[in-house]
Design a protein around this motif. Structure first.
Motif, PDB file in Angstrom:
ATOM      1  N   LYS A   1      76.954 113.658  25.735  1.00  0.00           N
ATOM      2  CA  LYS A   1      76.949 114.455  26.964  1.00  0.00           C
ATOM      3  C   LYS A   1      75.709 115.336  27.034  1.00  0.00           C
ATOM      4  O   LYS A   1      75.124 115.512  28.106  1.00  0.00           O
ATOM      5  CB  LYS A   1      78.206 115.316  27.052  1.00  0.00           C
ATOM      6  CG  LYS A   1      79.439 114.557  27.420  1.00  0.00           C
ATOM      7  CD  LYS A   1      80.604 115.504  27.631  1.00  0.00           C
ATOM      8  CE  LYS A   1      81.831 114.754  28.097  1.00  0.00           C
ATOM      9  NZ  LYS A   1      82.924 115.650  28.459  1.00  0.00           N
ATOM     10  N   MET A   2      75.312 115.880  25.890  1.00  0.00           N
ATOM     11  CA  MET A   2      74.129 116.727  25.867  1.00  0.00           C
ATOM     12  C   MET A   2      72.887 115.927  26.264  1.00  0.00           C
ATOM     13  O   MET A   2      72.082 116.378  27.084  1.00  0.00           O
ATOM     14  CB  MET A   2      73.925 117.332  24.474  1.00  0.00           C
ATOM     15  CG  MET A   2      72.682 118.197  24.369  1.00  0.00           C
ATOM     16  SD  MET A   2      72.224 118.604  22.681  1.00  0.00           S
ATOM     17  CE  MET A   2      71.590 117.047  22.106  1.00  0.00           C
ATOM     18  N   TRP A   3      72.724 114.723  25.708  1.00  0.00           N
ATOM     19  CA  TRP A   3      71.548 113.917  26.008  1.00  0.00           C
ATOM     20  C   TRP A   3      71.543 113.449  27.460  1.00  0.00           C
ATOM     21  O   TRP A   3      70.496 113.436  28.116  1.00  0.00           O
ATOM     22  CB  TRP A   3      71.444 112.724  25.058  1.00  0.00           C
ATOM     23  CG  TRP A   3      70.981 113.146  23.700  1.00  0.00           C
ATOM     24  CD1 TRP A   3      71.698 113.132  22.548  1.00  0.00           C
ATOM     25  CD2 TRP A   3      69.696 113.683  23.370  1.00  0.00           C
ATOM     26  NE1 TRP A   3      70.938 113.627  21.506  1.00  0.00           N
ATOM     27  CE2 TRP A   3      69.699 113.980  21.990  1.00  0.00           C
ATOM     28  CE3 TRP A   3      68.548 113.957  24.095  1.00  0.00           C
ATOM     29  CZ2 TRP A   3      68.611 114.511  21.329  1.00  0.00           C
ATOM     30  CZ3 TRP A   3      67.456 114.495  23.437  1.00  0.00           C
ATOM     31  CH2 TRP A   3      67.492 114.765  22.078  1.00  0.00           C
TER      32      TRP A   3
ATOM     33  N   SER B   1      77.815 114.079  32.813  1.00  0.00           N
ATOM     34  CA  SER B   1      77.920 114.917  31.622  1.00  0.00           C
ATOM     35  C   SER B   1      79.002 115.988  31.767  1.00  0.00           C
ATOM     36  O   SER B   1      79.507 116.485  30.764  1.00  0.00           O
ATOM     37  CB  SER B   1      76.573 115.588  31.331  1.00  0.00           C
ATOM     38  OG  SER B   1      76.275 116.570  32.310  1.00  0.00           O
TER      39      SER B   1
ATOM     40  N   SER C   1      72.904 115.018  29.933  1.00  0.00           N
ATOM     41  CA  SER C   1      72.590 116.218  30.710  1.00  0.00           C
ATOM     42  C   SER C   1      71.103 116.532  30.661  1.00  0.00           C
ATOM     43  O   SER C   1      70.485 116.851  31.696  1.00  0.00           O
ATOM     44  CB  SER C   1      73.393 117.398  30.167  1.00  0.00           C
ATOM     45  OG  SER C   1      73.059 118.577  30.847  1.00  0.00           O
ATOM     46  N   LEU C   2      70.484 116.443  29.496  1.00  0.00           N
ATOM     47  CA  LEU C   2      69.046 116.703  29.377  1.00  0.00           C
ATOM     48  C   LEU C   2      68.214 115.681  30.135  1.00  0.00           C
ATOM     49  O   LEU C   2      67.191 116.027  30.746  1.00  0.00           O
ATOM     50  CB  LEU C   2      68.639 116.733  27.904  1.00  0.00           C
ATOM     51  CG  LEU C   2      69.087 117.972  27.124  1.00  0.00           C
ATOM     52  CD1 LEU C   2      68.755 117.813  25.646  1.00  0.00           C
ATOM     53  CD2 LEU C   2      68.452 119.218  27.683  1.00  0.00           C
ATOM     54  N   ILE C   3      68.643 114.436  30.118  1.00  0.00           N
ATOM     55  CA  ILE C   3      67.944 113.407  30.890  1.00  0.00           C
ATOM     56  C   ILE C   3      68.046 113.722  32.377  1.00  0.00           C
ATOM     57  O   ILE C   3      67.065 113.611  33.122  1.00  0.00           O
ATOM     58  CB  ILE C   3      68.506 112.006  30.567  1.00  0.00           C
ATOM     59  CG1 ILE C   3      68.095 111.600  29.155  1.00  0.00           C
ATOM     60  CG2 ILE C   3      68.040 110.973  31.582  1.00  0.00           C
ATOM     61  CD1 ILE C   3      68.790 110.367  28.630  1.00  0.00           C
TER      62      ILE C   3
ATOM     63  N   ILE D   1      68.425 116.692  33.775  1.00  0.00           N
ATOM     64  CA  ILE D   1      67.562 117.838  34.052  1.00  0.00           C
ATOM     65  C   ILE D   1      66.099 117.402  34.114  1.00  0.00           C
ATOM     66  O   ILE D   1      65.343 117.818  34.994  1.00  0.00           O
ATOM     67  CB  ILE D   1      67.769 118.929  32.988  1.00  0.00           C
ATOM     68  CG1 ILE D   1      69.149 119.543  33.136  1.00  0.00           C
ATOM     69  CG2 ILE D   1      66.699 120.014  33.095  1.00  0.00           C
ATOM     70  CD1 ILE D   1      69.561 120.435  31.979  1.00  0.00           C
ATOM     71  N   GLY D   2      65.693 116.553  33.178  1.00  0.00           N
ATOM     72  CA  GLY D   2      64.327 116.059  33.160  1.00  0.00           C
ATOM     73  C   GLY D   2      63.986 115.248  34.403  1.00  0.00           C
ATOM     74  O   GLY D   2      62.900 115.393  34.969  1.00  0.00           O
TER      75      GLY D   2
ATOM     76  N   CYS E   1      73.570 111.861  36.536  1.00  0.00           N
ATOM     77  CA  CYS E   1      73.611 112.118  35.085  1.00  0.00           C
ATOM     78  C   CYS E   1      74.275 113.458  34.809  1.00  0.00           C
ATOM     79  O   CYS E   1      75.087 113.587  33.887  1.00  0.00           O
ATOM     80  CB  CYS E   1      72.205 112.100  34.495  1.00  0.00           C
ATOM     81  SG  CYS E   1      71.480 110.469  34.355  1.00  0.00           S
ATOM     82  N   GLY E   2      73.927 114.463  35.598  1.00  0.00           N
ATOM     83  CA  GLY E   2      74.562 115.766  35.430  1.00  0.00           C
ATOM     84  C   GLY E   2      76.044 115.720  35.702  1.00  0.00           C
ATOM     85  O   GLY E   2      76.845 116.332  34.995  1.00  0.00           O
TER      86      GLY E   2
END
Length: 59
Positions: free
Chosen positions: A6-8, A57, A10-12, A14-15, A53-54
């Motif tokens: 979930k963290m990855w 997550s 979420s970071l993708i 955001i990116g 993606c967000g």
């Protein structure tokens, strides 16, 4: 889905949203015509994918 995945995701997301903001800024300031349309469309698609993606997550 575990916490690290979930963290990855979420970071993708955001990116991708940050990349979309950069692309739309460059498209509006530096380009005209068809290229502006192509870059704006690409930025919109990146924004939608980043949003999804967000959303994934969170769930």
């Amino acid at each position: 889905m575990d916490a690290m995945t979930k963290m990855w995701v979420s970071l993708i997301g955001i990116g991708l949203m940050a990349l979309a903001a950069v692309i739309i800024t460059l498209a509006r300031l530096k380009t005209k015509g068809f290229l502006k349309l192509v870059l704006s469309t690409a930025a919109f698609l990146l924004l939608v994918v980043g949003f999804l993606c967000g959303l994934i997550s969170i769930i």
